[in-house]
Design a protein around this motif. Structure first.
Motif, PDB file in Angstrom:
ATOM      1  N   THR A   1      -5.047  -1.651  -2.291  1.00 49.91           N
ATOM      2  CA  THR A   1      -5.588  -0.317  -2.574  1.00 49.91           C
ATOM      3  C   THR A   1      -6.312   0.249  -1.366  1.00 49.91           C
ATOM      4  OG1 THR A   1      -5.864  -0.951  -4.904  1.00 49.91           O
ATOM      5  CG2 THR A   1      -7.053   0.999  -4.132  1.00 49.91           C
ATOM      6  N   MET A   2      -7.076  -0.580  -0.673  1.00 51.08           N
ATOM      7  CA  MET A   2      -7.815  -0.135   0.502  1.00 51.08           C
ATOM      8  C   MET A   2      -6.865   0.325   1.602  1.00 51.08           C
ATOM      9  SD  MET A   2     -10.741  -3.106   0.630  1.00 51.08           S
ATOM     10  CE  MET A   2     -11.184  -2.668   2.306  1.00 51.08           C
ATOM     11  N   LEU A   3      -5.809  -0.437   1.831  1.00 55.94           N
ATOM     12  CA  LEU A   3      -4.874  -0.081   2.898  1.00 55.94           C
ATOM     13  C   LEU A   3      -4.081   1.174   2.562  1.00 55.94           C
ATOM     14  CD1 LEU A   3      -3.555  -3.580   4.051  1.00 55.94           C
ATOM     15  CD2 LEU A   3      -5.097  -2.026   5.262  1.00 55.94           C
TER      16      LEU A   3
ATOM     17  N   VAL B   1      -9.022 -10.708   0.945  1.00 58.14           N
ATOM     18  CA  VAL B   1      -9.928  -9.601   0.644  1.00 58.14           C
ATOM     19  C   VAL B   1      -9.547  -8.971  -0.695  1.00 58.14           C
ATOM     20  CG1 VAL B   1     -10.770  -7.347   1.412  1.00 58.14           C
ATOM     21  CG2 VAL B   1     -10.276  -9.146   3.102  1.00 58.14           C
ATOM     22  N   ASP B   2     -10.527  -8.749  -1.542  1.00 53.24           N
ATOM     23  CA  ASP B   2     -10.271  -8.137  -2.844  1.00 53.24           C
ATOM     24  C   ASP B   2      -9.781  -6.700  -2.677  1.00 53.24           C
ATOM     25  OD1 ASP B   2     -11.141 -10.447  -4.103  1.00 53.24           O
ATOM     26  OD2 ASP B   2     -13.224  -9.741  -4.263  1.00 53.24           O
TER      27      ASP B   2
ATOM     28  N   LEU C   1       1.223  -4.370  -5.368  1.00 54.82           N
ATOM     29  CA  LEU C   1       0.558  -3.888  -6.574  1.00 54.82           C
ATOM     30  C   LEU C   1       1.411  -4.057  -7.826  1.00 54.82           C
ATOM     31  CD1 LEU C   1      -1.147  -0.587  -5.321  1.00 54.82           C
ATOM     32  CD2 LEU C   1      -2.273  -2.757  -5.881  1.00 54.82           C
ATOM     33  N   VAL C   2       2.736  -3.927  -7.669  1.00 54.75           N
ATOM     34  CA  VAL C   2       3.620  -3.960  -8.842  1.00 54.75           C
ATOM     35  C   VAL C   2       4.283  -5.318  -9.044  1.00 54.75           C
ATOM     36  CG1 VAL C   2       4.066  -1.493  -8.648  1.00 54.75           C
ATOM     37  CG2 VAL C   2       5.617  -3.101  -7.534  1.00 54.75           C
ATOM     38  N   SER C   3       4.231  -6.194  -8.040  1.00 54.31           N
ATOM     39  CA  SER C   3       4.863  -7.513  -8.171  1.00 54.31           C
ATOM     40  C   SER C   3       4.116  -8.513  -7.298  1.00 54.31           C
ATOM     41  CB  SER C   3       6.338  -7.439  -7.770  1.00 54.31           C
ATOM     42  OG  SER C   3       6.478  -7.083  -6.405  1.00 54.31           O
ATOM     43  N   SER C   4       4.677  -9.679  -7.174  1.00 50.92           N
ATOM     44  CA  SER C   4       4.078 -10.728  -6.342  1.00 50.92           C
ATOM     45  C   SER C   4       5.081 -11.167  -5.282  1.00 50.92           C
ATOM     46  CB  SER C   4       3.654 -11.926  -7.203  1.00 50.92           C
ATOM     47  OG  SER C   4       2.685 -11.548  -8.156  1.00 50.92           O
TER      48      SER C   4
ATOM     49  N   GLY D   1      -6.339   3.998   3.232  1.00 51.94           N
ATOM     50  CA  GLY D   1      -6.492   4.162   4.672  1.00 51.94           C
ATOM     51  C   GLY D   1      -5.292   4.829   5.314  1.00 51.94           C
ATOM     52  N   ILE D   2      -4.092   4.526   4.806  1.00 49.44           N
ATOM     53  CA  ILE D   2      -2.877   5.134   5.348  1.00 49.44           C
ATOM     54  C   ILE D   2      -2.855   6.638   5.096  1.00 49.44           C
ATOM     55  CG2 ILE D   2      -0.366   5.279   5.014  1.00 49.44           C
ATOM     56  CD1 ILE D   2      -0.427   2.217   4.620  1.00 49.44           C
ATOM     57  N   PHE D   3      -3.229   7.062   3.898  1.00 46.84           N
ATOM     58  CA  PHE D   3      -3.251   8.487   3.594  1.00 46.84           C
ATOM     59  C   PHE D   3      -4.296   9.220   4.433  1.00 46.84           C
ATOM     60  CE2 PHE D   3      -0.768   7.343  -0.132  1.00 46.84           C
ATOM     61  CZ  PHE D   3       0.065   8.444  -0.262  1.00 46.84           C
TER      62      PHE D   3
END
Length: 398
Positions: free
Chosen positions: A201-203, A196-197, A278-281, A206-208
């Motif tokens: 960010t979506m998760l 999912v694109d 987001l910051v690494s792989s 959603g957590i906040f």
């Protein structure tokens, strides 16, 4: 096929929809042999205790529907969400017993995931509503009394369900099952959502919305409530001597602690991995560790619906009475006519000179409440009902 000792291996394959290479990891379910034993056993306990305990709570609340108030309504919705959640567990038990294999198809996977998540977060939101409701009843009974009006609370409850529904509906647009390289079909597992694109960010968002804001609201509301109960007890000898304030504060702390212990590990686990994403792989080893930790923290989160009945038992005399009847463990108890309550333990409190209908446990003797009114002290503010996943008690049952 034994996979527990397998070393992490990454396969590279080409998606038929595009020419980019994607990777998959073969150790995500290497703990299958252990999980297929312990997870079904764990969820069987959660299912049995949660269904029985919350059904009993519903049985205690039901007779008070004629005396509907804001707390009764929030509690009813919370208990219903807990019961619906436990009813979604049998298919998950089968899934785990088969070693993370889902033979029931994509549609049923989506439905089970939808029921699972909507009732989990409906419970969180109704817990938050109850904490705010109790805060208003004791700290701001006049200024925001309209928010406790039953007609307004009905709209709030409908709004909560619609909010959770809107948060959960996107699940129907996602592919929730996945055919693994070993032939197993997984359902509602995080790796299935990796495609999912902007999933990270979506998760995080959603957590906040689904955890951080409710947690802060609950902690602030109950902290102020505990402070008010403490100073109220200090200013009134009868209240302090009865020990009801100490018990109420103790149950508030227990409610808050259970919420933190059950829900925090899961959401913190997702949050830290999404930030790393987001910051690494993250590599195969990282993804495998995250997948295993998710299975553990989800178990801990689901334990919440199983712990609620124990909070009901220690907090509410009406709940204990019903349970003893069902277990045929009748205990003869003598009460004076001044402190005798209905079978459901319904009672009335007077807070800040305003009558607030409460419906669970014994609040105190009539003479004690009258004495407190003459002294100008709010009567046993520790009689505030609190809930962590459906409590129906005033938390002052002695």
């Amino acid at each position: 096929m034994k996979m527990a000792s397998a070393a992490p291996v990454t396969f590279v394959f080409t998606s038929p929809n595009n020419d980019s290479n994607k990777t998959t990891c073969d150790t995500l379910y290497a703990h299958r042999d252990y999980a297929r034993v312990f997870m079904p056993l764990f969820y069987c306990v959660v299912f049995l205790v949660g269904l029985f305990g919350n059904s009993l709570a519903l049985h205690v609340i039901r007779p008070n529907m004629k005396k509907m108030n804001s707390t009764t309504l929030y509690s009813l919705n919370l208990v219903v969400s807990d019961i619906l959640f436990t009813l979604s567990l049998p298919v998950r038990i089968v899934y785990y017993a088969l070693g993370f294999h889902w033979p029931l198809g994509e549609a049923l996977c989506k439905i089970s995931g939808f029921v699972f998540y909507i009732n989990t977060y409906a419970g969180v939101n109704f817990m938050t509503c109850l904490s705010v409701d109790r805060f208003i009843a004791v700290v701001l009974p006049l200024r925001f009394a309209r928010l406790r009006n039953v007609s307004n609370v009905r709209y709030i409850c409908v709004g909560v369900w619609l909010l959770v529904l809107a948060q959960t509906l996107p699940l129907f647009g996602m592919q929730m099952t996945n055919l693994e390289p070993d032939g197993f079909i997984t359902c509602m597992e995080y790796p299935n959502f990796e495609k999912v694109d902007n999933v990270a960010t979506m998760l995080i968002g959603g957590i906040f919305l689904g955890y951080v804001l409710p947690l802060l609201t609950i902690l602030v509301s109950y902290s102020v409530l505990c402070s008010k109960l403490h100073f109220s007890a200090k200013s009134n000898r009868l209240t302090e001597k009865s020990g009801r304030s100490r018990k109420a504060i103790g149950v508030i702390c227990c409610v808050s602690l259970v919420f933190i212990v059950c829900f925090s590990p899961y959401h913190i686990d997702i949050l830290q991995y999404m930030i790393r994403k987001l910051v690494s792989s993250p590599d195969c080893v990282d993804l495998t560790a995250f997948q295993v930790s998710l299975h553990i923290t989800v178990c801990l989160m689901n334990l919440n619906s199983c712990l609620d009945p124990f909070i009901y038992f220690f907090a509410c005399k009406g709940y204990k009475r019903k349970l003893r009847k069902l277990l045929k463990l009748h205990v003869s108890m003598s009460f004076s006519s001044a402190v005798r309550t209905s079978p459901e333990g319904s009672s009335k409190d007077i807070l800040d000179g305003n009558k607030i209908q409460l419906n669970s446990c014994t609040v105190g003797s009539t003479s004690e409440r009258l004495t407190e009114r003459r002294d100008g002290v709010p009567p046993l503010e520790d009689s505030v009902k609190l809930d962590q996943v459906g409590t129906i008690s005033n938390l002052v049952d002695s």
